[in-house]
Design a protein around this motif. Structure first.
Motif, PDB file in Angstrom:
ATOM      1  N   LYS A 209      22.731  35.125  24.981  1.00 31.91           N
ATOM      2  CA  LYS A 209      21.779  34.026  24.813  1.00 31.91           C
ATOM      3  C   LYS A 209      20.895  34.261  23.593  1.00 31.91           C
ATOM      4  O   LYS A 209      20.572  33.323  22.866  1.00 31.91           O
ATOM      5  CB  LYS A 209      20.918  33.858  26.073  1.00 31.91           C
ATOM      6  N   ALA A 210      20.545  35.532  23.380  1.00 31.43           N
ATOM      7  CA  ALA A 210      19.736  35.851  22.201  1.00 31.43           C
ATOM      8  C   ALA A 210      20.535  35.542  20.938  1.00 31.43           C
ATOM      9  O   ALA A 210      20.010  34.970  19.972  1.00 31.43           O
ATOM     10  CB  ALA A 210      19.322  37.317  22.229  1.00 31.43           C
ATOM     11  N   ALA A 211      21.818  35.911  20.960  1.00 29.65           N
ATOM     12  CA  ALA A 211      22.661  35.631  19.795  1.00 29.65           C
ATOM     13  C   ALA A 211      22.817  34.123  19.593  1.00 29.65           C
ATOM     14  O   ALA A 211      22.812  33.626  18.465  1.00 29.65           O
ATOM     15  CB  ALA A 211      24.031  36.289  19.969  1.00 29.65           C
ATOM     16  N   ALA A 212      22.944  33.396  20.724  1.00 34.89           N
ATOM     17  CA  ALA A 212      23.070  31.941  20.625  1.00 34.89           C
ATOM     18  C   ALA A 212      21.786  31.336  20.080  1.00 34.89           C
ATOM     19  O   ALA A 212      21.809  30.436  19.231  1.00 34.89           O
ATOM     20  CB  ALA A 212      23.410  31.355  21.992  1.00 34.89           C
ATOM     21  N   ALA A 213      20.649  31.863  20.572  1.00 33.00           N
ATOM     22  CA  ALA A 213      19.351  31.346  20.112  1.00 33.00           C
ATOM     23  C   ALA A 213      19.185  31.593  18.619  1.00 33.00           C
ATOM     24  O   ALA A 213      18.571  30.786  17.909  1.00 33.00           O
ATOM     25  CB  ALA A 213      18.224  32.018  20.894  1.00 33.00           C
TER      26      ALA A 213
END
Ligand code: GLV
Ligand code: GLV
Length: 353
Positions: A17-21
């Protein structure tokens, strides 16, 4: 365009999710209303086209159909499990796709469950629990011989497979003062038994007694062990490693505990051995045909069930371990795509595979 990652299960996905964000990946996730259920095969196949990475669990079979659905964009498959018998590894590698799994973070959790199963089945916990839950305790007041079973102490403990989980379990067993540890192994391991001892009993802070450990062949192990722990990975050479012949060689007072894959134990032969009192009991976290196990299963039938502790594949299920497995699964994907942020435990790719 940013790489797409198919995440086949609802799980803690903070890393991805951090990478997606940060705009580095696009996540394809399960519909919220399907909870934690396994996706249908159709759902998986229809969401694979064009993805660069796939995050899967044990129920997602990776074969030619899976790879063909994904097409040439697929670079990495990461499974939230240490076992990978659901992945056709030779095929995946022949297509240059990398594979990640979660070794190292679940050894202690699975070892603890093995110990729990051994204690449950030796001390007749399944039948004792059922007695209380069904309101029959009044008919079974304490007697000098009620619900007896052998102590785990001073026993010969056998390990089929002596990898990380077995070694963690051996450490847990040391305080039970085992008489002897015996194991089989098909490949050289970190463990160095050159001096013939595993560990020492510690009293008052001092090592007092060393525990002998021996590499023996499988049938020898069957003959001498009071408890046999099955902790091999499932592959063609370990399928039904516990078969009719192995069970027949075991002591009538001995127990089998399986926390590997159901396929390592011949269930029909095990049920027969239990029915005929050719062994004393079985503690199982896995079973052939899981999860489609009905109450009418031979091991749960009245002539067997009192000697069986059967759990629904919960070996790695400590909160801490499942979190660590999820983290590692996600990092494996980002690592293989060259998107790692450099924080936390390194990605484990193609480990030992
Ligand atoms: C569970 O069975 C695993 O392989 O992690
Ligand atoms: C049993 O409850 C005992 O006191 O020994």
């Amino acid at each position: 365009p940013v790489p797409k990652i198919l995440v086949c299960r609802t799980m803690p996905t903070s890393v991805l999710k951090a990478a997606a964000a940060a705009g580095k990946v696009e996540l394809i996730t399960r519909p919220d209303d399907e909870g934690e259920q396994a996706p249908s095969r159709d759902w998986v196949l229809s969401h694979l086209p064009g993805v660069s990475g796939a995050v899967i669990c044990l129920s997602e079979r990776v074969d030619a159909e899976f790879l063909d659905a994904a097409g040439p964009s697929l670079k990495v498959i990461s499974t939230m499990s240490v076992g990978y018998d659901h992945i056709d590894l030779a095929l995946v590698k022949s297509r240059g796709i990398r594979v990640g799994n979660t070794p190292g973070v679940l050894d202690d959790a699975v070892a603890e469950l093995c110990l729990l199963l051994a204690l449950m089945v030796t001390r007749q916990v399944p039948v004792a629990l059922r007695t209380v839950q069904e309101g029959r305790w009044p008919s079974f007041p304490w007697t000098p011989t009620c619900f007896m079973g052998p102590s785990m102490g001073a026993k010969t403990i056998g390990f089929l497979g002596f990898g990380n989980i077995s070694q963690s379990l051996a450490n847990l067993l040391v305080p039970f003062k085992p008489k002897r540890l015996v194991y089989t192994t098909s490949r050289p391991r970190k463990f160095d038994a050159a001096d013939g001892y595993f560990g020492s009993l510690v009293r008052g802070g001092f090592p007092v007694e060393r525990i002998a450990v021996e590499n023996v062949d499988k049938m020898q192990l069957a003959k001498v062990a009071d408890v046999v722990f099955v902790l091999v990975d499932l592959n063609p050479t370990t399928k039904h490693i516990v078969d009719k012949e192995f069970l027949a060689a075991m002591k009538t007072s001995a127990y089998v505990v399986n926390a590997s894959r159901g396929g390592t134990v011949d269930t029909a032969a095990l049920a027969e051995a239990l029915r005929t009192n050719s062994i004393a009991g079985a503690g199982l976290d896995v079973i052939e045909g899981e999860p489609d196990i009905q109450a009418s299963h031979p091991l749960l039938a009245p002539d067997c069930r009192d000697k069986v502790a059967l759990l629904p594949h919960i070996g790695s299920g400590t909160t801490e371990t499942r979190q660590a497995m999820a983290d590692m699964t996600m990092k494996n994907v980002l690592g293989a795509l060259g998107l790692r942020d450099g924080h936390g435990k390194e990605a484990v790719m193609d480990a030992e595979l």
